[in-house]
Design a protein around this motif. Structure first.
Motif, PDB file in Angstrom:
ATOM      1  N   LYS A   7       0.830  -1.202   0.000  1.00 24.89           N
ATOM      2  CA  LYS A   7       0.000   0.000   0.000  1.00 24.89           C
ATOM      3  C   LYS A   7       0.871   1.260   0.000  1.00 24.89           C
ATOM      4  O   LYS A   7       0.568   2.245  -0.688  1.00 24.89           O
ATOM      5  N   ALA A   8       1.940   1.215   0.794  1.00 23.09           N
ATOM      6  CA  ALA A   8       2.836   2.371   0.876  1.00 23.09           C
ATOM      7  C   ALA A   8       3.504   2.645  -0.470  1.00 23.09           C
ATOM      8  O   ALA A   8       3.618   3.803  -0.896  1.00 23.09           O
ATOM      9  N   THR A  45       2.403   1.904  -3.469  1.00 20.22           N
ATOM     10  CA  THR A  45       1.407   2.446  -4.407  1.00 20.22           C
ATOM     11  C   THR A  45       1.204   3.941  -4.166  1.00 20.22           C
ATOM     12  O   THR A  45       1.182   4.746  -5.113  1.00 20.22           O
ATOM     13  N   ALA A  46       1.031   4.308  -2.902  1.00 22.45           N
ATOM     14  CA  ALA A  46       0.840   5.722  -2.557  1.00 22.45           C
ATOM     15  C   ALA A  46       2.080   6.539  -2.907  1.00 22.45           C
ATOM     16  O   ALA A  46       1.983   7.650  -3.455  1.00 22.45           O
ATOM     17  N   GLN A  47       3.255   6.004  -2.595  1.00 29.14           N
ATOM     18  CA  GLN A  47       4.503   6.744  -2.810  1.00 29.14           C
ATOM     19  C   GLN A  47       4.771   6.979  -4.295  1.00 29.14           C
ATOM     20  O   GLN A  47       5.241   8.054  -4.685  1.00 29.14           O
ATOM     21  N   LYS A  48       4.468   5.991  -5.110  1.00 27.67           N
ATOM     22  CA  LYS A  48       4.714   6.140  -6.541  1.00 27.67           C
ATOM     23  C   LYS A  48       3.896   7.280  -7.135  1.00 27.67           C
ATOM     24  O   LYS A  48       4.337   7.980  -8.049  1.00 27.67           O
ATOM     25  N   GLU A  49       2.683   7.455  -6.628  1.00 31.54           N
ATOM     26  CA  GLU A  49       1.882   8.596  -7.086  1.00 31.54           C
ATOM     27  C   GLU A  49       2.413   9.899  -6.490  1.00 31.54           C
ATOM     28  O   GLU A  49       2.559  10.906  -7.187  1.00 31.54           O
ATOM     29  N   PHE A  50       2.712   9.855  -5.204  1.00 32.48           N
ATOM     30  CA  PHE A  50       3.125  11.070  -4.489  1.00 32.48           C
ATOM     31  C   PHE A  50       4.420  11.642  -5.052  1.00 32.48           C
ATOM     32  O   PHE A  50       4.590  12.868  -5.094  1.00 32.48           O
ATOM     33  N   GLU A  51       5.332  10.796  -5.510  1.00 34.72           N
ATOM     34  CA  GLU A  51       6.615  11.301  -5.993  1.00 34.72           C
ATOM     35  C   GLU A  51       6.481  12.070  -7.302  1.00 34.72           C
ATOM     36  O   GLU A  51       7.410  12.760  -7.725  1.00 34.72           O
ATOM     37  N   ASN A  56      -4.088   7.772  -0.608  1.00 34.78           N
ATOM     38  CA  ASN A  56      -4.297   7.006   0.616  1.00 34.78           C
ATOM     39  C   ASN A  56      -3.031   6.231   0.978  1.00 34.78           C
ATOM     40  O   ASN A  56      -2.266   5.829   0.108  1.00 34.78           O
ATOM     41  N   ASN A  57      -2.833   6.034   2.280  1.00 36.62           N
ATOM     42  CA  ASN A  57      -1.750   5.188   2.794  1.00 36.62           C
ATOM     43  C   ASN A  57      -0.353   5.808   2.670  1.00 36.62           C
ATOM     44  O   ASN A  57       0.645   5.100   2.706  1.00 36.62           O
ATOM     45  N   LEU A  58      -0.295   7.135   2.525  1.00 39.16           N
ATOM     46  CA  LEU A  58       1.019   7.779   2.578  1.00 39.16           C
ATOM     47  C   LEU A  58       1.633   7.616   3.967  1.00 39.16           C
ATOM     48  O   LEU A  58       2.846   7.461   4.106  1.00 39.16           O
ATOM     49  N   ILE A  59       0.779   7.679   4.994  1.00 43.63           N
ATOM     50  CA  ILE A  59       1.224   7.442   6.372  1.00 43.63           C
ATOM     51  C   ILE A  59       0.384   6.302   6.934  1.00 43.63           C
ATOM     52  O   ILE A  59      -0.842   6.393   6.986  1.00 43.63           O
ATOM     53  N   GLN A  60       1.049   5.243   7.352  1.00 42.33           N
ATOM     54  CA  GLN A  60       0.369   4.110   7.979  1.00 42.33           C
ATOM     55  C   GLN A  60       0.996   3.838   9.337  1.00 42.33           C
ATOM     56  O   GLN A  60       2.136   4.234   9.601  1.00 42.33           O
ATOM     57  N   ILE A  61       0.236   3.156  10.195  1.00 42.67           N
ATOM     58  CA  ILE A  61       0.742   2.812  11.515  1.00 42.67           C
ATOM     59  C   ILE A  61       0.397   1.361  11.846  1.00 42.67           C
ATOM     60  O   ILE A  61      -0.670   0.864  11.463  1.00 42.67           O
ATOM     61  N   ILE A  62       1.299   0.696  12.504  1.00 42.82           N
ATOM     62  CA  ILE A  62       1.057  -0.654  13.005  1.00 42.82           C
ATOM     63  C   ILE A  62       0.304  -0.505  14.322  1.00 42.82           C
ATOM     64  O   ILE A  62       0.876  -0.101  15.334  1.00 42.82           O
TER      65      ILE A  62
END
Length: 456
Positions: free
Chosen positions: A13-14, A16-22, A162-168
């Motif tokens: 998920k991270a 996918t989000a990062q590839k768009e965000f960059e 979505n999912n740029l920041i996730q938490i465990i």
């Protein structure tokens, strides 16, 4: 779902989000960074109360101040700074620097800073086009989840991926260790054992060393002002921060003045070894730190140590010492509002006490110097190996970067190779980017002869 499957899902998920965000412009990236900082600033009271309630350590007022001050100082220093695409053109040397994301940054955050640690790491990571996965301390998971919820709400309002920041949400040691191996880089803020585990993960890691801030006090300063600053730093958040003042190193001929000054500013002074032993034996049984003392108040300390005469309004306890370094257990880091008082005859003696205390615990971290003699101030840097020296400031709030000094605002303080760290400065967004260099030939560049190069 097992640990590996869970982490693979988070990482997927991270990515996918990062590839768009960059692909976003500097302006859009900065909107995201500002939004998450502002969300913590605006909800400082809620988050501070949650942090104290869950972790059972520290002070609400201090945590409110931390949320607000760290959020605004971090954004202020980042605001308008280039972190995406071409960030520098060096025409003289024909070099163009291009900033690129690292990818997915894993962040192992500490129970002592359960709000500003995730916030600062996320601001630094997003500033460079990265995604973030946070693994909070188990004792601070609820406030960690709420912090990330608020940051994500702010990102959602901007239409960010979505999912740029996730938490465990349910952290374990296994998940923490797994994140270190799955992420592209890990920022690890915690104790020495945790940092050691991170370094064995096989991935790049920014870790921290242990704090034990020594305070060197010269003869040419206002002792009342020094006492105010030292007590402010020592009592901030009940002394749980690695930047809090730990030991006062004072001229022997000024001891009376120093003791009077700390008393006048709310300290309870213990001047007998018998009473000091009660603190030593309870806080460091067999020389090992008693975790029950972490973040306690002065009144709780009095009860734990069996001290009978501590006033209810005392802000801090100051203890006399015998010897220093390995001869005095109170020379160690104390995660509670107690200061140890050491006496010296010459400035060289003061520097040696600080050096020896840090050799036992805290090498590479920080010292505070109260002096108006530049020669003395700069001499410390050649004798005491730490990464930052705060001069005439409150260590507890200045060493991690402040609005009125030039240190990078951070919650991750590198301690250099002295503290087994790769950086000897405050972690900043510049540490969370890759930088590519385009090199052009410079026809007019001066090329010396061999004779010139080797001339003595």
């Amino acid at each position: 779902m097992n640990t590996q499957e869970y982490l693979e899902e988070l990482i997927g998920k991270a990515r996918t989000a990062q590839k768009e965000f960059e692909t976003y412009t500097q302006e859009k990236v900065d909107e995201a960074v500002r939004a998450i900082g502002k969300s913590v600033y605006d909800h400082a009271e809620e988050l501070a109360n949650l942090a104290v309630e869950e972790t059972r350590m520290g002070r609400v007022d201090s945590k409110i101040a931390k949320c607000r001050n760290k959020a605004k100082s971090t954004w202020w220093r980042m605001k308008g700074k280039k972190s995406r695409g071409i960030i520098e053109r060096d025409e003289k040397n024909g070099i163009v620097k291009v900033a690129k994301p690292i990818g997915v940054v894993g962040c192992i955050t500490a129970t002592t800073n359960p709000v500003i640690n995730p916030m600062h790491n996320s601001m630094c990571a997003l500033k460079c086009g990265n995604a973030v996965i946070i693994c909070p301390h188990p004792r601070a998971k609820k406030v960690g989840v709420r912090t990330v919820e608020l940051m994500n709400e702010a990102l959602d309002q901007l239409g960010m991926p979505n999912n740029l920041i996730q938490i465990i949400a349910e952290p374990t040691m296994e998940l923490s260790a797994g994140l270190m191996k799955f992420a592209d880089l890990c920022v690890c803020t915690g104790g020495p054992a945790l940092v050691k585990t991170a370094y064995s993960s096989g991935k790049p890691v920014y870790g921290v060393g242990q704090g034990n801030v020594q305070v060197l006090v010269d003869r040419d300063v206002d002792y009342d002002e020094v006492a105010k600053m030292v007590i402010a730093g020592r009592t901030f958040d009940n002394g749980v921060l690695c930047t809090c003042e730990q030991n006062i190193i004072c001229p022997r001929d000024k001891a009376g003045e120093m003791i009077a000054a700390v008393k006048a500013n709310g300290a309870y002074y213990i001047g007998t070894q018998g009473e000091a032993d009660k603190v030593r034996d309870s806080a460091f049984p067999d020389g090992v730190f008693n975790k029950a003392w972490t973040g306690t108040t002065v009144q709780e300390i009095a009860e734990l140590a069996g001290l009978k005469d501590v006033p209810q309004d005392a802000k801090v306890i100051v203890c006399c010492t015998h010897g220093y370094a390995r001869d005095e257990v109170l020379s160690k880091e104390k995660l509670f509002p107690v200061l140890a008082l050491f006496l010296y005859d010459t400035w060289e003696d003061a520097m040696e006490i600080a050096r020896a205390n840090l050799a036992e615990e805290g090498m590479g971290h920080s010292v505070v110097i109260h002096s108006n003699t530049q020669e003395h101030i700069e001499a410390v840097s050649f004798v005491v190996n730490v990464s930052r020296y705060a001069v005439n400031q409150v260590g507890g709030t200045a060493l991690g970067g402040a609005m009125d000094n030039g240190l990078n605002p951070t919650t991750t303080l590198g301690c250099g190779t002295w503290g087994n760290n790769v950086i000897s400065e405050n972690l900043w967004y510049t540490h969370l980017m890759n930088v590519s260099r385009i090199s052009y030939k410079v026809p007019e560049m001066y090329i010396p002869t061999d004779k010139e190069i080797w001339a003595e």
